[in-house]
Design an enzyme around this catalytic site. Structure first.
Site, PDB file in Angstrom:
ATOM      1  CG  ASP A  90      -0.260   0.069   2.521  1.00  0.00           C
ATOM      2  OD1 ASP A  90       0.956   0.292   2.552  1.00  0.00           O
ATOM      3  OD2 ASP A  90      -0.923  -0.113   3.552  1.00  0.00           O
ATOM      4  CB  SER A  91       0.435   4.495  -1.434  1.00  0.00           C
ATOM      5  OG  SER A  91      -0.762   5.003  -0.870  1.00  0.00           O
ATOM      6  CG  ASP A 144      -5.541   6.443  -1.330  1.00  0.00           C
ATOM      7  OD1 ASP A 144      -4.533   6.124  -0.666  1.00  0.00           O
ATOM      8  OD2 ASP A 144      -6.610   5.812  -1.273  1.00  0.00           O
ATOM      9  CG  ASP A 269      -5.485  -5.767   1.987  1.00  0.00           C
ATOM     10  OD1 ASP A 269      -5.087  -5.366   3.095  1.00  0.00           O
ATOM     11  OD2 ASP A 269      -6.116  -5.032   1.194  1.00  0.00           O
TER      12      ASP A 269
END
Length: 374
Positions: A90-91, A144, A269
């Site tokens: 993930d970011s 995001d 997930d």
């Protein structure tokens, strides 16, 4: 990355994702390895017992510890943890949500305080791309903002529009940089918009227009009712392209997985199977077990006679209950392997049912079982 849609039954899909670290058969569940470790589970067990095809790492946590210098010297996360199958990161956007008391969001990016030592950090869309390049994931996520629930309309709208502007920056920077370790990496954008139909529609249309190799749906595992999750997912799946994988982030319970597969989702997930396992909650084909309850004290039957991992047949409910009450580490290990193996069995069986054209009948029966408390 390549995606081949093999067959469909209604909206449910079975496909194959090909990465440089191997194939992933969809629908798929990804165990969460936040800091480079799926809690209480060896990599060998992930492969042989859980039958995981891809795992997830957390950009924020890995950036803080062990740090990019260590990961780069190791040759990337795969080599650092001894995992030769695909990895998704993930970011850090979810941490923007979860660290609300420690962060400040601006157009440029997000300032936040480290939960480890309080040091000030600053993530931009470009930096999120660079960090994930250094971690070395096969699939990396756009930066995001994950909005909370409930969320006022104007906040959700402004946040979504900023997420879209950040996505453009992510794509530009991603396309101008290369992987550090000699294999290909893929960028997934993320649909946002809270539980507002017009925002989700607008966001899904924008994400589809970016024409990346896969797409994700975020902000639907933050406390909203399941009915809202399903409604938003169904809407978004009518807009996202059918020839690319769809990843519903952070979801969820076994019932959530089946209902969202029925709506067209390919990837999931969630920390639930391992987190709940450590608290004694087991998922089985017949329903949910709280292994700490008195009723299992003298139950010497196996954990799940239909289970797919060695722990399901090697240990009894009475023994696992004893381990949990004794706070033995082995208890968390057994329960975690069991739950993860069950999740992977569930998506694998869903895939088989889609291919044979019997998914919806099977799903409806399974949902009734899975909701039961045993």
């Amino acid at each position: 990355m390549n995606f081949k849609l093999e067959t469909t039954e209604g909206k449910a899909r079975a496909g194959i994702i090909e990465t440089d670290h191997g194939k992933i058969e969809t629908p798929i569940f990804m165990p969460v390895g936040t800091v480079g470790s799926v809690k209480a589970v060896h990599q060998r067990e992930l492969k042989e017992e859980v039958k995981a095809q891809i795992i997830l790492g957390n950009t924020y946590h890995l950036y803080l510890r062990p740090g990019l210098d260590v990961l780069e010297k190791a040759g990337g996360l795969h080599k650092f943890i001894g995992w030769d199958k695909p990895i998704l990161t993930d970011s850090g956007g979810y941490q923007v949500y979860s660290l609300a008391h420690k962060r400040k969001i601006t157009e440029e990016g997000v300032k936040f305080s480290s939960h480890i030592d309080g040091s000030l950090q600053f993530f931009t869309p470009e930096k999120a791309m660079d960090i994930q390049r250094s971690i070395g994931a096969d699939i990396i996520m756009a930066f995001d903002e994950c909005t909370p629930y409930p969320c006022e309309y104007n906040y959700a709208k402004n946040s979504m529009e900023m997420t879209h502007r950040w996505l453009k920056r992510c794509c530009t920077h991603f396309d101008q940089t290369n992987s550090k370790y000699g294999y290909n990496q893929t960028l997934f954008p993320i649909v946002q918009g809270s539980v507002y139909k017009d925002l989700r529609k607008k966001s899904a249309e924008f994400i589809a227009s970016m024409d990346r190799e896969g797409n994700a749906i975020g902000g639907l595992s933050v406390g909203e009712p399941d009915e809202d999750m399903y409604e938003m997912t169904e809407l978004v799946c009518t807009i996202l392209p059918t020839d690319k994988p769809r990843y519903l982030m952070g979801v969820g319970t076994p019932v959530n997985l089946l209902e969202n597969i029925a709506l067209g989702i390919d990837m999931f997930d969630c920390v639930l199977p391992t987190r709940n396992a450590r608290h004694g909650l087991l998922y089985t084909q017949n329903g949910i077990i709280n292994i700490k309850n008195e009723k299992w004290k003298n139950d010497f039957s196996v954990l799940d006679e239909n289970g797919t991992s060695f722990v399901d047949k090697a240990y009894t409910k009475a023994y696992l209950r004893h381990l949990m009450h004794s706070e033995e580490i082995l208890g968390a290990q057994i329960a975690s392997i069991h739950n993860l193996a069950f999740y992977l069995w569930l998506v694998t069986e869903a895939r088989k049912q889609i291919i044979t054209g019997t998914f919806y009948d099977w799903k409806n029966k399974m949902v009734k079982n899975l909701k039961q408390r045993l």
